[in-house]
Design an enzyme around this catalytic site. Structure first.
Site, PDB file in Angstrom:
ATOM      1  N   ASP A 134      44.970  73.342  23.264  1.00 52.72           N
ATOM      2  CA  ASP A 134      45.825  73.343  22.317  1.00 52.72           C
ATOM      3  C   ASP A 134      47.237  73.053  22.792  1.00 52.72           C
ATOM      4  OD1 ASP A 134      43.401  73.707  20.972  1.00 52.72           O
ATOM      5  OD2 ASP A 134      44.226  75.235  19.792  1.00 52.72           O
TER       6      ASP A 134
ATOM      7  N   HIS B 273      45.621  77.070  26.422  1.00 48.56           N
ATOM      8  CA  HIS B 273      46.605  76.100  26.097  1.00 48.56           C
ATOM      9  C   HIS B 273      47.333  75.547  27.347  1.00 48.56           C
ATOM     10  CE1 HIS B 273      46.107  79.056  22.914  1.00 48.56           C
ATOM     11  NE2 HIS B 273      46.759  78.220  22.165  1.00 48.56           N
TER      12      HIS B 273
HETATM   13 ZN   LIG Z   1      48.182  76.045  18.724  1.00 47.99          ZN
END
Ligand SMILES: [Zn+2]
Length: 244
Positions: free
Chosen positions: A69, A211
């Site tokens: 993400d 991430h």
């Molecule tokens: Zn996020």
């Protein structure tokens, strides 16, 4: 032939004895041979059945999806893409719209390398706290940006904070992807802790949240791939996982 007849009674008895001995030998020989061949065939059966079992039920097939993400990031995302390519692994990226401008090449490379690209809103706002129109606008704008680069409108959305409501689903027909393993990589930014958490919590069908905007997350992801590959894990994009 006459010779046989001339052998007389004792000759016939001798012949009979030799015959019996011969018969016993033959039975014994045949028996051993039969036994041996039976043994072989039993062994063969065992091997065959093991082979068949192994073939029908291969070493437990485990599948996992790595998801990233908040990107793309101009440095860490390309580093991740390089490592994924070396390993022949496909993952899923959920992009933030405001990080897209200037990183178009990275997004094109994601597509060319066979990764799945999804939507993670425009500026990471908590969608359920917004007016529905604003929340949908967040998603639609990011979808448009991605479509302008890849030619494809994303089908999958990961709402920031995992916060989604049915109301949003009515306006934005997208498939929502949450996660099952969260190593809190953004918080620790410690490669070893991230790897340990994932390896300890992963199971067949896991969706792992990472991430690609942190160095430690990228390094951890590549190490996780190397470790879990040895444990028989196969890495897929979330659409493949959801189909299975
Ligand atoms: Zn996020």
């Amino acid at each position: 032939m006459i010779i046989g007849r001339g052998a007389g009674r004792s000759g016939r008895i001798t012949l009979t004895i030799w015959g019996i001995i011969g018969l016993l030998l033959a039975v014994d020989f045949y028996g051993v041979k039969t036994g041996a061949s039976r043994q072989q065939s039993v062994k063969g059966t065992v091997y065959t059945s093991v082979g068949e079992t192994a073939h029908q039920r291969p070493v437990e097939k485990k599948t996992v999806a790595l998801t990233f993400d908040d990107g793309p990031h101009p440095i860490y995302t390309p580093r991740l893409l390089e490592g994924l390519k070396e390993r022949g692994v496909h993952v899923t990226f959920f992009l933030i719209g405001q990080n897209i401008d200037g990183n178009e090449d990275i997004i094109l490379r994601m597509k060319e390398d066979g990764h799945l690209i999804g939507n993670h809103s425009q500026n990471h706002m908590q969608l359920t706290k917004e007016q529905t129109k604003e929340a949908c606008d967040q998603i639609n704008r990011t979808n448009d940006q991605i479509k302008n680069i890849t030619g494809q409108i994303p089908e999958y959305v990961r709402p920031p904070f995992g916060s989604w409501s049915e109301e949003l689903e009515c306006l934005v027909p997208m498939k929502v992807v949450l996660w099952s393993v969260d190593p809190l990589d953004w918080k620790t930014q410690n490669k070893d802790r991230i790897v340990r958490h994932i390896v300890n919590h992963v199971e067949d069908g896991s969706i792992i949240l990472l991430h690609d905007v942190y160095d430690a997350s990228v390094e951890a992801a590549l190490e996780v791939i190397d470790t879990l590959s040895l444990e028989g894990y196969n890495f897929v994009t979330v659409d493949e996982l959801l189909i299975e």
